[in-house]
Design a protein around this motif. Structure first.
Motif, PDB file in Angstrom:
ATOM      1  N   LEU A   1       0.832  -1.199   0.000  1.00 52.51           N
ATOM      2  CA  LEU A   1       0.000   0.000   0.000  1.00 52.51           C
ATOM      3  C   LEU A   1       0.873   1.259   0.000  1.00 52.51           C
ATOM      4  CD1 LEU A   1      -2.767   1.343   0.146  1.00 52.51           C
ATOM      5  CD2 LEU A   1      -2.679   1.092   2.641  1.00 52.51           C
ATOM      6  N   LEU A   2       1.951   1.250   0.767  1.00 48.83           N
ATOM      7  CA  LEU A   2       2.858   2.398   0.782  1.00 48.83           C
ATOM      8  C   LEU A   2       3.489   2.618  -0.593  1.00 48.83           C
ATOM      9  CD1 LEU A   2       4.633   1.884   4.233  1.00 48.83           C
ATOM     10  CD2 LEU A   2       3.104   3.764   3.604  1.00 48.83           C
ATOM     11  N   LEU A   3       3.853   1.531  -1.252  1.00 48.89           N
ATOM     12  CA  LEU A   3       4.403   1.657  -2.610  1.00 48.89           C
ATOM     13  C   LEU A   3       3.368   2.258  -3.556  1.00 48.89           C
ATOM     14  CD1 LEU A   3       6.300  -1.755  -2.931  1.00 48.89           C
ATOM     15  CD2 LEU A   3       7.349   0.513  -2.859  1.00 48.89           C
ATOM     16  N   GLN A   4       2.124   1.818  -3.434  1.00 51.14           N
ATOM     17  CA  GLN A   4       1.052   2.346  -4.279  1.00 51.14           C
ATOM     18  C   GLN A   4       0.802   3.825  -4.013  1.00 51.14           C
ATOM     19  OE1 GLN A   4      -2.051  -0.380  -3.205  1.00 51.14           O
ATOM     20  NE2 GLN A   4      -1.408  -1.954  -4.671  1.00 51.14           N
ATOM     21  N   GLN A   5       1.135   4.284  -2.808  1.00 50.96           N
ATOM     22  CA  GLN A   5       0.972   5.688  -2.436  1.00 50.96           C
ATOM     23  C   GLN A   5       2.187   6.534  -2.832  1.00 50.96           C
ATOM     24  OE1 GLN A   5       0.241   5.171   1.763  1.00 50.96           O
ATOM     25  NE2 GLN A   5      -1.967   4.898   1.483  1.00 50.96           N
ATOM     26  N   GLY A   6       3.143   5.919  -3.530  1.00 54.54           N
ATOM     27  CA  GLY A   6       4.300   6.662  -4.000  1.00 54.54           C
ATOM     28  C   GLY A   6       5.422   6.780  -2.989  1.00 54.54           C
ATOM     29  N   GLU A   7       5.400   5.920  -1.959  1.00 53.62           N
ATOM     30  CA  GLU A   7       6.442   5.977  -0.929  1.00 53.62           C
ATOM     31  C   GLU A   7       7.594   5.020  -1.250  1.00 53.62           C
ATOM     32  OE1 GLU A   7       6.514   8.221   1.239  1.00 53.62           O
ATOM     33  OE2 GLU A   7       4.440   8.951   1.178  1.00 53.62           O
ATOM     34  N   VAL A   8       8.675   5.131  -0.482  1.00 56.03           N
ATOM     35  CA  VAL A   8       9.859   4.293  -0.657  1.00 56.03           C
ATOM     36  C   VAL A   8       9.903   3.249   0.450  1.00 56.03           C
ATOM     37  CG1 VAL A   8      12.384   4.251  -0.769  1.00 56.03           C
ATOM     38  CG2 VAL A   8      11.121   6.196  -1.729  1.00 56.03           C
ATOM     39  N   VAL A   9      10.085   1.996   0.056  1.00 60.29           N
ATOM     40  CA  VAL A   9      10.105   0.873   0.997  1.00 60.29           C
ATOM     41  C   VAL A   9      11.350   0.022   0.738  1.00 60.29           C
ATOM     42  CG1 VAL A   9       8.927  -1.240   1.728  1.00 60.29           C
ATOM     43  CG2 VAL A   9       7.585   0.808   1.156  1.00 60.29           C
ATOM     44  N   ALA A  10      12.125  -0.238   1.776  1.00 55.45           N
ATOM     45  CA  ALA A  10      13.281  -1.130   1.642  1.00 55.45           C
ATOM     46  C   ALA A  10      12.812  -2.581   1.709  1.00 55.45           C
ATOM     47  CB  ALA A  10      14.295  -0.857   2.745  1.00 55.45           C
ATOM     48  N   PHE A  11      13.407  -3.417   0.859  1.00 60.24           N
ATOM     49  CA  PHE A  11      12.949  -4.803   0.748  1.00 60.24           C
ATOM     50  C   PHE A  11      14.129  -5.766   0.714  1.00 60.24           C
ATOM     51  CE2 PHE A  11      13.472  -3.072  -3.500  1.00 60.24           C
ATOM     52  CZ  PHE A  11      14.127  -4.078  -4.186  1.00 60.24           C
ATOM     53  N   PRO A  12      13.914  -7.024   1.123  1.00 56.27           N
ATOM     54  CA  PRO A  12      14.988  -8.010   1.137  1.00 56.27           C
ATOM     55  C   PRO A  12      15.137  -8.709  -0.205  1.00 56.27           C
ATOM     56  CG  PRO A  12      13.026  -8.978   2.088  1.00 56.27           C
ATOM     57  CD  PRO A  12      12.674  -7.548   1.738  1.00 56.27           C
ATOM     58  N   THR A  13      16.338  -9.097  -0.547  1.00 53.94           N
ATOM     59  CA  THR A  13      16.574 -10.020  -1.657  1.00 53.94           C
ATOM     60  C   THR A  13      17.599 -11.042  -1.186  1.00 53.94           C
ATOM     61  OG1 THR A  13      18.495  -9.022  -2.775  1.00 53.94           O
ATOM     62  CG2 THR A  13      16.331  -8.052  -3.245  1.00 53.94           C
ATOM     63  N   GLU A  14      17.925 -11.983  -2.055  1.00 51.50           N
ATOM     64  CA  GLU A  14      18.945 -12.970  -1.690  1.00 51.50           C
ATOM     65  C   GLU A  14      20.354 -12.377  -1.767  1.00 51.50           C
ATOM     66  OE1 GLU A  14      18.599 -13.288  -6.141  1.00 51.50           O
ATOM     67  OE2 GLU A  14      17.342 -12.738  -4.440  1.00 51.50           O
ATOM     68  N   THR A  15      20.513 -11.212  -2.395  1.00 50.41           N
ATOM     69  CA  THR A  15      21.838 -10.603  -2.554  1.00 50.41           C
ATOM     70  C   THR A  15      22.076  -9.554  -1.474  1.00 50.41           C
ATOM     71  OG1 THR A  15      20.930  -9.053  -4.190  1.00 50.41           O
ATOM     72  CG2 THR A  15      21.935 -11.081  -5.022  1.00 50.41           C
ATOM     73  N   VAL A  16      21.431  -8.396  -1.603  1.00 49.77           N
ATOM     74  CA  VAL A  16      21.471  -7.347  -0.584  1.00 49.77           C
ATOM     75  C   VAL A  16      20.071  -6.750  -0.472  1.00 49.77           C
ATOM     76  CG1 VAL A  16      23.894  -6.812  -1.085  1.00 49.77           C
ATOM     77  CG2 VAL A  16      22.094  -5.496  -2.224  1.00 49.77           C
ATOM     78  N   TYR A  17      19.847  -5.923   0.539  1.00 45.12           N
ATOM     79  CA  TYR A  17      18.561  -5.240   0.655  1.00 45.12           C
ATOM     80  C   TYR A  17      18.464  -4.137  -0.388  1.00 45.12           C
ATOM     81  CZ  TYR A  17      16.694  -7.440   4.865  1.00 45.12           C
ATOM     82  OH  TYR A  17      16.150  -8.347   5.761  1.00 45.12           O
ATOM     83  N   GLY A  18      17.252  -3.973  -0.963  1.00 45.38           N
ATOM     84  CA  GLY A  18      17.026  -2.967  -1.983  1.00 45.38           C
ATOM     85  C   GLY A  18      16.118  -1.854  -1.496  1.00 45.38           C
ATOM     86  N   LEU A  19      16.113  -0.766  -2.251  1.00 49.86           N
ATOM     87  CA  LEU A  19      15.285   0.398  -1.930  1.00 49.86           C
ATOM     88  C   LEU A  19      14.229   0.524  -3.019  1.00 49.86           C
ATOM     89  CD1 LEU A  19      15.584   2.297   0.473  1.00 49.86           C
ATOM     90  CD2 LEU A  19      16.763   3.909  -1.020  1.00 49.86           C
ATOM     91  N   GLY A  20      12.977   0.239  -2.671  1.00 45.77           N
ATOM     92  CA  GLY A  20      11.937   0.107  -3.670  1.00 45.77           C
ATOM     93  C   GLY A  20      10.995   1.291  -3.764  1.00 45.77           C
ATOM     94  N   ALA A  21      10.597   1.602  -4.999  1.00 50.31           N
ATOM     95  CA  ALA A  21       9.566   2.605  -5.267  1.00 50.31           C
ATOM     96  C   ALA A  21       8.968   2.285  -6.626  1.00 50.31           C
ATOM     97  CB  ALA A  21      10.156   4.016  -5.247  1.00 50.31           C
ATOM     98  N   ASP A  22       7.775   2.766  -6.869  1.00 48.99           N
ATOM     99  CA  ASP A  22       7.056   2.543  -8.124  1.00 48.99           C
ATOM    100  C   ASP A  22       7.895   3.036  -9.306  1.00 48.99           C
ATOM    101  OD1 ASP A  22       5.323   2.497 -10.288  1.00 48.99           O
ATOM    102  OD2 ASP A  22       3.711   3.588  -9.278  1.00 48.99           O
ATOM    103  N   ALA A  23       8.333   2.092 -10.140  1.00 50.88           N
ATOM    104  CA  ALA A  23       9.200   2.444 -11.267  1.00 50.88           C
ATOM    105  C   ALA A  23       8.467   3.239 -12.337  1.00 50.88           C
ATOM    106  CB  ALA A  23       9.796   1.173 -11.884  1.00 50.88           C
TER     107      ALA A  23
END
Length: 341
Positions: A18-40
Motif C-alpha cells: 500500500l505504501l508503494l502504491q501511495q508513491g512511498e519508498v520501501v526497503a525490501f529483502p533479496t537474496e543478494t542485498v537489501y534494496g530500496l523500492g519505489a514505483d518504477a
C-alpha cells in the motif's frame, strides 16, 4: 518521517505494498542485498529514492519485478533474454534490455534507451511486488557509495527517517549484488560480476559472453548502463587495504592496535595479538561474500579503528564478484608484504 519496520508476514506485505502504491519508498529483502523500492512508473516516487540515497541522477536503477509478465509493457524481451530468465530467474541475474518507446521513465534508465531488469529469488519481495501491481526500482538500500546492506539493521542505520518502511526478512544469503549482463551489446557482456558466473551464462546461451568489468572507467560525461560502473561504490569512510593470504605473516608484523583485520577463520586463529580487532569471513568463499559488507560496515562505525585490512579470495566464480567489490571498497589499495603502505 517515521520509518515503519515490518516483518515478513502477509499483513506486513500488504501494508508495504500500500505504501508503494501511495508513491512511498520501501526497503525490501533479496537474496543478494537489501534494496530500496519505489514505483518504477512514478517519477515522483523514483525521485525520492535518489534523494534518500544521495545518488547521482545519471546512475541507472534496476527495475525489479515479481513475475516476468510485469516486464511486458516496458522492455523488449529477446529470445536470449528468455533463455537466461528460464535458467537463472528468480535469482541474482540482472539483464539489460531495450525499452519500449515512451514506456520507461528516463529517471530509471539514466536517460538511456535500455533498462536493467531483475526478478529476485526472495519470495517475500516477489509477493510484495505482485501485490503492489507494478515493477519497482531496486538499488541497494544504503547511502550512495557506501557498503551495501545485508541486514535490515544496516538499512535502518542509513535510511531511518528517510524512507517510509523497511521489510525485514533476516540476513541475505549471497551478500554481493547481482550479476549484470548487457544483451543489447553486439556480444553479451557482463557489466557487473555476481553469483551467476561468466561460464554459466556462456553455457546457458551457447555462445561467447564477454567480461566487460575490466574496461577503462567511464568519462564524466558518459552515462553507465548499469550500477557500479562509474561512481565509487561499496566504500566505508575508513581506509581499506586488500591483502593476499600469502602475506598474512608479513601483515601481522606491521599491524597497529587501531588496525582491523577481516579474514577467514583459519587465518584469524593464527593472530598473534588476540586483542586485534577482527571480523570472521567464515570458512568458505560463500561465507566470505555473505560477511564482507557487514564487516566493512561494523568497523566503519568503530571510532578506535583507523584502517581495515581485508583478505582477497581466489579470482574465479563468485570470487570475481567478491574481489570486485573489495577492490572498489579499497580504491585499489593493496598491502605489499613487509610494507605497511
Amino acid at each position: 518521517m517515521e520509518t515503519k519496520h515490518f516483518n515478513n508476514q502477509k499483513q506486513s506485505q500488504d501494508d508495504a505494498a500500500l505504501l508503494l502504491q501511495q508513491g512511498e519508498v520501501v526497503a525490501f529483502p533479496t537474496e543478494t542485498v537489501y534494496g530500496l523500492g519505489a514505483d518504477a512508473t512514478n517519477d515522483e516516487a523514483v525521485k525520492k529514492v535518489f534523494a534518500a540515497k544521495g545518488r547521482p541522477a545519471d546512475n541507472p536503477l534496476i527495475m525489479t519485478v515479481g513475475e516476468e509478465s510485469q516486464l511486458d509493457d516496458y522492455v523488449t524481451v529477446s529470445q536470449p533474454a528468455k533463455t537466461l530468465m528460464k535458467a537463472f530467474w528468480p535469482g541474482s541475474l540482472t539483464i539489460i534490455l531495450p525499452i519500449k518507446p515512451g514506456m520507461v521513465s528516463m529517471l530509471v534508465t539514466g536517460g538511456l534507451q535500455t533498462a536493467a531488469v531483475r526478478m529476485p529469488a526472495n519470495e517475500v519481495t516477489r509477493s510484495l511486488i505482485k501485490k503492489a501491481g507494478f515493477p519497482i526500482v531496486g538499488p541497494s538500500a544504503n547511502l550512495s557509495g557506501k557498503p551495501s546492506p545485508t541486514t535490515a539493521a544496516h538499512v535502518a542505520h542509513d535510511m531511518d527517517g528517510k524512507i517510509a518502511a523497511i521489510v525485514d526478512d533476516g540476513p541475505t544469503q549471497i551478500g554481493v549484488e547481482s550479476t549484470v549482463i548487457d544483451l543489447t551489446a553486439k556480444v553479451p557482456t557482463i557489466l557487473r560480476t555476481g553469483a551467476v558466473t561468466q561460464e554459466e551464462l556462456a553455457t546457458a546461451l551457447g555462445q561467447e559472453v564477454v567480461d566487460g568489468t575490466s574496461k577503462k572507467a567511464l568519462a564524466a560525461d558518459q552515462t553507465p548502463k548499469a550500477p557500479g560502473m562509474k561512481y565509487r561504490h561499496y566504500a566505508p569512510d575508513k581506509d581499506v587495504y586488500v591483502f593476499d593470504p600469502l602475506d598474512w605473516f608479513d601483515l601481522q608484523g606491521v599491524l597497529q592496535p587501531s588496525d582491523a583485520v577481516m579474514a577467514e577463520d583459519h587465518l584469524l586463529e593464527q593472530l598473534a595479538n588476540k586483542q586485534q580487532p577482527s571480523w570472521s569471513l567464515g570458512q568458505s568463499l560463500q561465507q566470505a561474500s555473505e560477511n564482507l559488507f557487514a564487516g566493512l560496515r561494523y568497523f566503519d562505525d568503530q571510532a578506535a579503528v583507523d584502517r581495515i585490512y581485508v583478505q582477497a579470495m581466489p579470482d574465479m566464480g563468485l570470487g570475481k564478484a567478491y574481489n570486485n567489490r573489495l577492490a572498489k571498497a579499497s580504491g585499489g589499495r593493496l598491502f605489499q608484504g613487509g610494507d605497511r603502505d
